[in-house]
Scaffold this motif. Structure first.
Motif, PDB file in Angstrom:
ATOM      1  N   THR A  39       0.669  -1.135  -0.263  1.00 48.76           N
ATOM      2  CA  THR A  39       0.084   0.188  -0.019  1.00 48.76           C
ATOM      3  C   THR A  39       0.953   1.345   0.732  1.00 48.76           C
ATOM      4  O   THR A  39      -0.287   2.579  -0.244  1.00 48.76           O
ATOM      5  CB  THR A  39      -0.708  -0.253   1.350  1.00 48.76           C
ATOM      6  OG1 THR A  39       0.359  -0.232   2.379  1.00 48.76           O
ATOM      7  CG2 THR A  39      -2.297  -1.126   0.904  1.00 48.76           C
ATOM      8  N   PRO A  98     -10.908   4.397   0.440  1.00 50.10           N
ATOM      9  CA  PRO A  98     -10.339   4.692   1.657  1.00 50.10           C
ATOM     10  C   PRO A  98     -11.465   4.920   2.910  1.00 50.10           C
ATOM     11  O   PRO A  98     -10.861   4.333   3.916  1.00 50.10           O
ATOM     12  CB  PRO A  98      -9.736   6.049   1.725  1.00 50.10           C
ATOM     13  CG  PRO A  98     -11.518   6.745   0.472  1.00 50.10           C
ATOM     14  CD  PRO A  98     -10.541   5.382  -0.589  1.00 50.10           C
ATOM     15  N   SER A  99     -12.639   4.871   2.162  1.00 47.86           N
ATOM     16  CA  SER A  99     -13.312   4.258   3.389  1.00 47.86           C
ATOM     17  C   SER A  99     -13.282   2.838   3.609  1.00 47.86           C
ATOM     18  O   SER A  99     -13.927   2.336   4.646  1.00 47.86           O
ATOM     19  CB  SER A  99     -14.768   4.389   3.066  1.00 47.86           C
ATOM     20  OG  SER A  99     -15.687   3.967   1.488  1.00 47.86           O
ATOM     21  N   LYS A 101     -11.880  -1.120   5.061  1.00 53.08           N
ATOM     22  CA  LYS A 101     -11.729  -1.234   5.874  1.00 53.08           C
ATOM     23  C   LYS A 101     -10.292  -2.627   5.209  1.00 53.08           C
ATOM     24  O   LYS A 101     -11.263  -3.398   4.204  1.00 53.08           O
ATOM     25  CB  LYS A 101     -11.945  -1.790   7.021  1.00 53.08           C
ATOM     26  CG  LYS A 101     -12.750  -0.706   7.794  1.00 53.08           C
ATOM     27  CD  LYS A 101     -12.021   0.476   8.249  1.00 53.08           C
ATOM     28  CE  LYS A 101     -13.002   1.273   8.678  1.00 53.08           C
ATOM     29  NZ  LYS A 101     -11.980   2.706   8.929  1.00 53.08           N
ATOM     30  N   LYS A 338      -0.271  12.746   2.818  1.00 56.99           N
ATOM     31  CA  LYS A 338      -1.079  11.935   2.789  1.00 56.99           C
ATOM     32  C   LYS A 338      -0.582  10.549   2.039  1.00 56.99           C
ATOM     33  O   LYS A 338       0.480  10.704   2.022  1.00 56.99           O
ATOM     34  CB  LYS A 338      -1.767  12.823   1.316  1.00 56.99           C
ATOM     35  CG  LYS A 338      -2.241  14.035   0.989  1.00 56.99           C
ATOM     36  CD  LYS A 338      -2.185  14.539  -0.616  1.00 56.99           C
ATOM     37  CE  LYS A 338      -3.265  15.662  -0.179  1.00 56.99           C
ATOM     38  NZ  LYS A 338      -4.241  15.594  -0.445  1.00 56.99           N
ATOM     39  N   GLY A 340      -1.226   6.642   0.948  1.00 57.61           N
ATOM     40  CA  GLY A 340      -1.826   5.488   0.773  1.00 57.61           C
ATOM     41  C   GLY A 340      -1.569   6.047  -1.431  1.00 57.61           C
ATOM     42  O   GLY A 340      -0.781   6.370  -0.723  1.00 57.61           O
ATOM     43  N   ASN A 343      -4.798   9.468  -0.605  1.00 58.35           N
ATOM     44  CA  ASN A 343      -5.918   9.624  -0.392  1.00 58.35           C
ATOM     45  C   ASN A 343      -6.738   8.999   1.064  1.00 58.35           C
ATOM     46  O   ASN A 343      -7.798   9.179   1.116  1.00 58.35           O
ATOM     47  CB  ASN A 343      -7.117   8.689  -1.216  1.00 58.35           C
ATOM     48  CG  ASN A 343      -6.684   7.237  -1.364  1.00 58.35           C
ATOM     49  OD1 ASN A 343      -5.576   6.495  -0.237  1.00 58.35           O
ATOM     50  ND2 ASN A 343      -7.345   6.594  -2.423  1.00 58.35           N
ATOM     51  N   ARG A 344      -6.113   8.671   1.562  1.00 60.71           N
ATOM     52  CA  ARG A 344      -5.634   8.739   3.162  1.00 60.71           C
ATOM     53  C   ARG A 344      -5.156   9.909   3.824  1.00 60.71           C
ATOM     54  O   ARG A 344      -4.137  10.007   3.863  1.00 60.71           O
ATOM     55  CB  ARG A 344      -5.606   7.813   3.793  1.00 60.71           C
ATOM     56  CG  ARG A 344      -6.608   6.292   2.983  1.00 60.71           C
ATOM     57  CD  ARG A 344      -5.418   4.848   3.640  1.00 60.71           C
ATOM     58  NE  ARG A 344      -6.534   4.103   3.035  1.00 60.71           N
ATOM     59  CZ  ARG A 344      -7.083   3.482   3.617  1.00 60.71           C
ATOM     60  NH1 ARG A 344      -7.681   3.328   4.580  1.00 60.71           N
ATOM     61  NH2 ARG A 344      -8.000   2.157   3.066  1.00 60.71           N
ATOM     62  N   ASN A 345      -5.397  11.250   4.425  1.00 55.94           N
ATOM     63  CA  ASN A 345      -5.199  12.118   4.244  1.00 55.94           C
ATOM     64  C   ASN A 345      -5.333  12.728   5.873  1.00 55.94           C
ATOM     65  O   ASN A 345      -6.631  13.306   6.529  1.00 55.94           O
ATOM     66  CB  ASN A 345      -5.269  13.389   3.218  1.00 55.94           C
ATOM     67  CG  ASN A 345      -5.653  12.900   2.242  1.00 55.94           C
ATOM     68  OD1 ASN A 345      -4.714  12.155   1.873  1.00 55.94           O
ATOM     69  ND2 ASN A 345      -6.142  13.294   1.764  1.00 55.94           N
ATOM     70  N   LEU A 457      -3.568   6.237  10.679  1.00 54.47           N
ATOM     71  CA  LEU A 457      -3.727   4.738   9.960  1.00 54.47           C
ATOM     72  C   LEU A 457      -4.152   3.597  10.179  1.00 54.47           C
ATOM     73  O   LEU A 457      -4.786   3.060   9.458  1.00 54.47           O
ATOM     74  CB  LEU A 457      -1.993   4.836   9.662  1.00 54.47           C
ATOM     75  CG  LEU A 457      -1.455   5.717   8.454  1.00 54.47           C
ATOM     76  CD1 LEU A 457      -0.253   5.657   8.852  1.00 54.47           C
ATOM     77  CD2 LEU A 457      -1.844   5.589   7.870  1.00 54.47           C
ATOM     78  N   SER A 460      -8.038   4.106  10.160  1.00 54.20           N
ATOM     79  CA  SER A 460      -8.009   4.557   8.795  1.00 54.20           C
ATOM     80  C   SER A 460      -8.604   2.493   7.726  1.00 54.20           C
ATOM     81  O   SER A 460      -9.249   2.915   7.085  1.00 54.20           O
ATOM     82  CB  SER A 460      -7.159   4.850   7.717  1.00 54.20           C
ATOM     83  OG  SER A 460      -7.592   4.956   5.938  1.00 54.20           O
ATOM     84  N   TYR A 461      -7.265   2.346   8.408  1.00 57.17           N
ATOM     85  CA  TYR A 461      -6.702   0.846   8.053  1.00 57.17           C
ATOM     86  C   TYR A 461      -7.961  -0.151   8.676  1.00 57.17           C
ATOM     87  O   TYR A 461      -8.599  -1.897   7.867  1.00 57.17           O
ATOM     88  CB  TYR A 461      -5.376   0.012   7.348  1.00 57.17           C
ATOM     89  CG  TYR A 461      -5.213   1.061   7.342  1.00 57.17           C
ATOM     90  CD1 TYR A 461      -5.317   0.942   5.113  1.00 57.17           C
ATOM     91  CD2 TYR A 461      -4.010   1.516   7.056  1.00 57.17           C
ATOM     92  CE1 TYR A 461      -4.406   1.525   4.681  1.00 57.17           C
ATOM     93  CE2 TYR A 461      -3.212   2.310   5.565  1.00 57.17           C
ATOM     94  CZ  TYR A 461      -3.102   2.045   4.759  1.00 57.17           C
ATOM     95  OH  TYR A 461      -3.470   2.794   3.518  1.00 57.17           O
TER      96      TYR A 461
END
Length: 463
Positions: A39, A98-99, A101, A338, A340, A343-345, A457, A460-461
């Motif tokens: 990733t 990014p939404s 999991k 920023k 990924g 897009n994961r900011n 992070l 987010s993941y």
């Protein structure tokens, strides 16, 4: 708590480099644990490239496209174990969404044991040299002799790549004669850590750049010239140009070595030799691979772009201005915040807080700090201007359609190597902030910042 000023130590005798090491190891291994495989930016290409090198494969082959015979992007690659592609496919969904999991339960060794070869494209890593993949090549070569799963090989490569980068940065912090705490803060940049905890070759490139600046700072400041360090720096300079041609700007540091230790004649002689050998190696290596016109035909026309730059340089100035106006904030944001596929900011204001801590750290002086002259600051500004300009040109050449009014493909992470050298421009020569107060503030700030990024992070993941 005791402070020994003459040795620049804090927190009961812990020097800056050791404090960096402790923090980097803690958050680095958390990153390895949290961030799913493949990733990091362009990681599939980096891992595939290093795996091919470990098999003695250098020149990729072209996979004919029945859909579009003129397409070349992702059509050059190697026949490599299918499990590499399966690792990448396992995370491709969360990469673009990014939404979404990540299912960590899918990371089972038996799911990645298919070593039958399939075609794996390289993307932008097509003509990368082996220099930035030294840790990966060695780790893959050894681990695949014992591992029955690609997952084990992959994670072993991540760990060794990370430890190699951290060790090099440890030496850079230890040896630098200016902005020691600035080095620490830049080396703890979460984007720097993310690349280091992946299999990306960019981590080794960034770390070597910091080490080069630190070594040159000793050659500039020490009373006697250390010939071993000087010759070692020549080797690093040649490596750096192979890793990323824009790093040629780091050669400006040699002109800051006092003439009494390294004469103008010697600088010219060695400079011409290093430049000539570096460009010759780069040229010969590049001849093994398709030209940029072929490699980037789907996006741009590199030779036409160069012609445009030469014929209409003032028009390119407008392109640069447009790019800064439209994407300036993005570049500052993507330097550190920023993740990924960008897009994961984390919020931009938190990124700005990190930059404030970096500037604050630069004003913490050490007992043996280099006295920075006006010419040194000027050279630092010239370097930064030149490095940014070359990076802009490189990205305009390969990613931007002919006639584009902005430069496409630029990301803040491309400027990570320039950070250490750029600090010369703002490092003070006098004590500005009491070290007893400043160091705890700076280090507490960066720990809180990294703690927030780690939490972000993990959440987010879906860890």
């Amino acid at each position: 708590m005791t402070i020994t000023r003459d040795r620049g130590r804090i927190f009961n005798g812990i020097p800056a480099e050791w404090l960096f090491l402790i923090i980097a190891l803690i958050f680095g291994f958390l990153f390895i644990l949290i961030i799913p495989p493949m990733t990091a930016p362009d990681e599939i290409g980096h891992f595939a490239k290093s795996y091919a090198f470990s098999q003695g494969k250098i020149v990729p082959y072209f996979l004919e496209s029945t859909e579009n015979p003129f397409k070349t992007w992702n059509q050059y690659g190697f026949s490599l174990p299918s499990s590499i592609s399966e690792l990448n496919q396992n995370v491709i969904g969360i990469g673009y969404n990014p939404s979404e999991k990540f299912d960590y339960s899918s990371l089972i060794a038996t799911n990645f044991t298919n070593f039958n070869n399939v075609f794996i494209p390289l993307g932008g890593q097509l003509n990368y040299s082996f220099f930035q993949y030294v840790p990966q090549i060695l780790t893959i070569s050894i681990s695949k002799l014992f591992a029955s799963s690609m997952l084990s090989v992959y994670y072993a490569t991540r760990i060794v790549n990370f430890l190699s980068s951290v060790f090099i940065l440890f030496l850079a912090v230890k040896w630098t004669r200016f902005a020691k705490w600035g080095f620490v803060l830049l080396a703890l940049n979460p984007m720097f850590l993310l690349l280091a905890t992946s299999t990306s070759g960019d981590a080794f490139t960034n770390a070597i750049s910091f080490l080069f600046v630190a070594i040159l700072s000793t050659l500039i400041s020490d009373e006697e010239m250390d010939k071993k360090k000087l010759y070692f720096s020549f080797g690093l300079m040649i490596m750096m140009i192979q890793m990323k041609p824009t790093l040629i700007m780091f050669g400006l540091l040699y002109f800051l070595i006092p003439n009494r230790k390294f004469s103008i004649w010697s600088k010219c002689l060695y400079g011409i030799s290093i430049l000539g050998s570096s460009l010759t190696i780069y040229y010969l290596w590049g001849k093994l691979f398709p030209s940029q016109d072929i490699m980037y035909i789907d996006f741009a026309s590199p030779s036409e772009q160069i012609r445009f730059l030469l014929e209409k340089p003032l028009d390119f100035v407008t392109v640069i201005q447009n790019t800064i106006d439209e994407h300036g904030e993005f570049l500052f944001h993507s330097y550190t915040g920023k993740f990924g596929l960008l897009n994961r900011n984390i919020p931009f204001w938190i990124v700005l807080t990190y930059y404030l801590f970096v500037v604050f750290a630069v004003f913490i002086r050490e007992y043996n700090q280099l006295i920075i002259s006006k010419i040194m600051r000027l050279i630092s500004v010239v370097f930064l201007f030149g490095y940014v300009l070359l990076t802009f040109i490189a990205l305009y050449q390969i990613w931007s359609p002919l006639g584009s009014s902005i430069i496409q493909g630029l990301q803040g992470r491309y400027f990570i190597p320039s950070g250490a050298f750029a600090l010369l421009a703002i490092t003070p020569n006098k004590d500005v902030i009491a070290k007893k107060l400043a160091v705890p503030i700076v280090m507490s700030g960066v720990v809180l910042f990294l703690g927030y990024v780690t939490y972000f992070l993990a959440n987010s993941y879906g860890f």
